[in-house]
Design a protein around this motif. Structure first.
Motif, short mmCIF file in Angstrom:
data_model
loop_
_atom_site.label_atom_id
_atom_site.label_comp_id
_atom_site.label_asym_id
_atom_site.label_seq_id
_atom_site.Cartn_x
_atom_site.Cartn_y
_atom_site.Cartn_z
N LEU A 95 -24.26 85.76 78.06
CA LEU A 95 -24.88 85.66 76.74
C LEU A 95 -25.22 87.05 76.20
CD1 LEU A 95 -26.21 83.80 74.53
CD2 LEU A 95 -28.32 84.09 75.83
N ASN A 96 -25.89 87.84 77.04
CA ASN A 96 -26.34 89.16 76.61
C ASN A 96 -26.72 89.94 77.87
OD1 ASN A 96 -28.75 91.03 76.02
ND2 ASN A 96 -27.96 90.64 73.95
N LYS A 97 -26.15 91.12 78.04
CA LYS A 97 -26.37 91.90 79.27
C LYS A 97 -27.85 92.16 79.54
CE LYS A 97 -25.24 96.19 81.56
NZ LYS A 97 -24.71 97.53 81.43
N ASP A 98 -28.57 92.62 78.52
CA ASP A 98 -30.00 92.92 78.71
C ASP A 98 -30.79 91.66 79.06
OD1 ASP A 98 -29.61 95.62 78.20
OD2 ASP A 98 -30.06 95.42 76.06
N PHE A 99 -30.49 90.57 78.36
CA PHE A 99 -31.17 89.30 78.67
C PHE A 99 -30.85 88.88 80.10
CE2 PHE A 99 -30.95 84.65 78.99
CZ PHE A 99 -32.31 84.37 78.86
N GLY A 100 -29.59 88.98 80.49
CA GLY A 100 -29.20 88.58 81.84
C GLY A 100 -29.91 89.36 82.92
N GLU A 101 -30.04 90.67 82.73
CA GLU A 101 -30.74 91.50 83.72
C GLU A 101 -32.23 91.13 83.77
OE1 GLU A 101 -29.45 93.51 85.96
OE2 GLU A 101 -27.45 93.05 85.18
N ALA A 102 -32.85 90.96 82.60
CA ALA A 102 -34.27 90.60 82.56
C ALA A 102 -34.49 89.21 83.15
CB ALA A 102 -34.79 90.67 81.12
N TYR A 103 -33.59 88.28 82.86
CA TYR A 103 -33.68 86.92 83.40
C TYR A 103 -33.57 86.95 84.92
CZ TYR A 103 -32.46 82.03 84.27
OH TYR A 103 -32.42 80.74 84.75
N ASN A 104 -32.63 87.72 85.44
CA ASN A 104 -32.46 87.83 86.88
C ASN A 104 -33.74 88.35 87.54
OD1 ASN A 104 -30.95 87.77 89.33
ND2 ASN A 104 -30.67 89.96 89.16
N GLN A 105 -34.34 89.37 86.96
CA GLN A 105 -35.59 89.92 87.50
C GLN A 105 -36.72 88.91 87.36
OE1 GLN A 105 -36.20 93.54 85.34
NE2 GLN A 105 -34.57 94.63 86.42
N HIS A 106 -36.69 88.14 86.29
CA HIS A 106 -37.76 87.19 86.02
C HIS A 106 -37.77 86.03 87.03
CE1 HIS A 106 -40.85 85.29 83.63
NE2 HIS A 106 -40.13 84.19 83.58
N ILE A 107 -36.61 85.53 87.40
CA ILE A 107 -36.60 84.35 88.27
C ILE A 107 -36.51 84.68 89.75
CG2 ILE A 107 -35.67 82.84 86.48
CD1 ILE A 107 -33.00 82.92 88.02
N PHE A 108 -36.06 85.87 90.11
CA PHE A 108 -35.93 86.24 91.51
C PHE A 108 -36.90 87.36 91.87
CE2 PHE A 108 -31.54 84.56 90.79
CZ PHE A 108 -31.63 83.49 91.66
N THR A 109 -38.18 87.10 91.72
CA THR A 109 -39.19 88.12 91.96
C THR A 109 -40.22 87.58 92.95
OG1 THR A 109 -38.91 88.94 89.72
CG2 THR A 109 -40.89 89.62 90.87
N TYR A 110 -40.50 88.37 93.97
CA TYR A 110 -41.47 87.98 94.99
C TYR A 110 -42.32 89.19 95.37
CZ TYR A 110 -38.01 84.31 95.39
OH TYR A 110 -37.13 83.30 95.10
N HIS A 137 -40.34 90.31 75.56
CA HIS A 137 -39.77 91.25 74.59
C HIS A 137 -38.25 91.08 74.49
CE1 HIS A 137 -39.00 94.95 72.38
NE2 HIS A 137 -38.13 95.27 73.33
N ILE A 138 -37.58 91.00 75.63
CA ILE A 138 -36.12 90.83 75.65
C ILE A 138 -35.74 89.51 74.97
CG2 ILE A 138 -34.11 90.45 77.15
CD1 ILE A 138 -34.90 93.37 77.06
N CYS A 139 -36.45 88.43 75.30
CA CYS A 139 -36.15 87.13 74.69
C CYS A 139 -36.30 87.18 73.17
CB CYS A 139 -37.06 86.05 75.26
SG CYS A 139 -36.71 85.61 76.97
N ASN A 140 -37.35 87.80 72.71
CA ASN A 140 -37.60 87.89 71.27
C ASN A 140 -36.59 88.77 70.55
OD1 ASN A 140 -39.80 86.16 71.34
ND2 ASN A 140 -41.24 87.82 71.69
N ASN A 141 -35.88 89.62 71.30
CA ASN A 141 -34.92 90.54 70.70
C ASN A 141 -33.49 90.23 71.10
OD1 ASN A 141 -36.55 92.64 69.16
ND2 ASN A 141 -37.66 92.45 71.09
N THR A 142 -33.24 88.98 71.47
CA THR A 142 -31.89 88.53 71.81
C THR A 142 -31.51 87.44 70.81
OG1 THR A 142 -32.29 89.00 74.15
CG2 THR A 142 -30.42 87.56 73.64
N PRO A 143 -30.87 87.81 69.70
CA PRO A 143 -30.59 86.83 68.65
C PRO A 143 -29.67 85.69 69.11
CG PRO A 143 -29.53 88.94 68.16
CD PRO A 143 -30.39 89.15 69.36
N GLU A 144 -28.86 85.93 70.14
CA GLU A 144 -27.95 84.88 70.64
C GLU A 144 -28.70 83.78 71.39
OE1 GLU A 144 -26.05 88.96 71.70
OE2 GLU A 144 -28.04 88.07 71.68
N LEU A 145 -29.93 84.05 71.78
CA LEU A 145 -30.71 83.12 72.60
C LEU A 145 -31.35 82.07 71.71
CD1 LEU A 145 -31.74 82.41 75.44
CD2 LEU A 145 -33.71 83.91 74.98
N THR A 146 -30.73 80.90 71.64
CA THR A 146 -31.28 79.79 70.86
C THR A 146 -32.38 79.10 71.67
OG1 THR A 146 -29.73 78.18 71.78
CG2 THR A 146 -29.03 79.38 69.78
#
Length: 126
Positions: free
Chosen positions: A19-34, A50-59
């Motif tokens: 969907l979006n490289k920056d969103f994908g990296e932030a999402y990966n860090q968001h769900i796989f964090t311990y 911040h990344i979610c709010n600035n990713t226009p492709e993210l419906t």
């Protein structure tokens, strides 16, 4: 389709990156964090927001899909329509399912979601 929870999460990370490289990296860090401190957690959450709010492709539908529990969730055919182009972007060699037991090809997964669209059917996982 049959896949483990961790495979499902890794697959969603691949879709997020498609969907979006920056969103994908932030999402990966968001769900796989311990093991982070409370301050680190808050900083990560603010960055992800911040990344979610600035990713226009993210419906809203895609956001709901990415944030749904890996153990119980569902999407409608509209979300399936939005996922199809992301599935197409995945590497042809990328397989999902239990490794070595029942890996599914991109074509199989694409057809699975096309079926959801054609019959206006929900896709559920548990």
């Amino acid at each position: 389709m049959d896949m483990s929870y961790s495979t499902f999460d890794r697959w969603r990370v691949q879709l997020a990156k498609a969907l979006n490289k920056d969103f994908g990296e932030a999402y990966n860090q968001h769900i796989f964090t311990y093991g982070e401190t409370r301050d680190e957690e808050l900083q990560r959450i603010k960055h992800f927001e911040h990344i979610c709010n600035n990713t226009p492709e993210l419906t809203q539908e895609l956001f709901d899909f990415f944030m749904a529990c890996d153990a119980d969730g569902e999407i409608g055919s509209e979300t399936s329509k939005q996922l199809l182009p992301l599935i197409e972007k995945l590497d042809d060699e990328y397989k999902i399912g239990y490794l070595g037991v029942c890996p599914y090809s991109k074509d199989y997964v694409r057809d699975f979601f096309k079926h959801s669209i054609r019959y206006n059917a929900k896709v559920r996982w548990s």
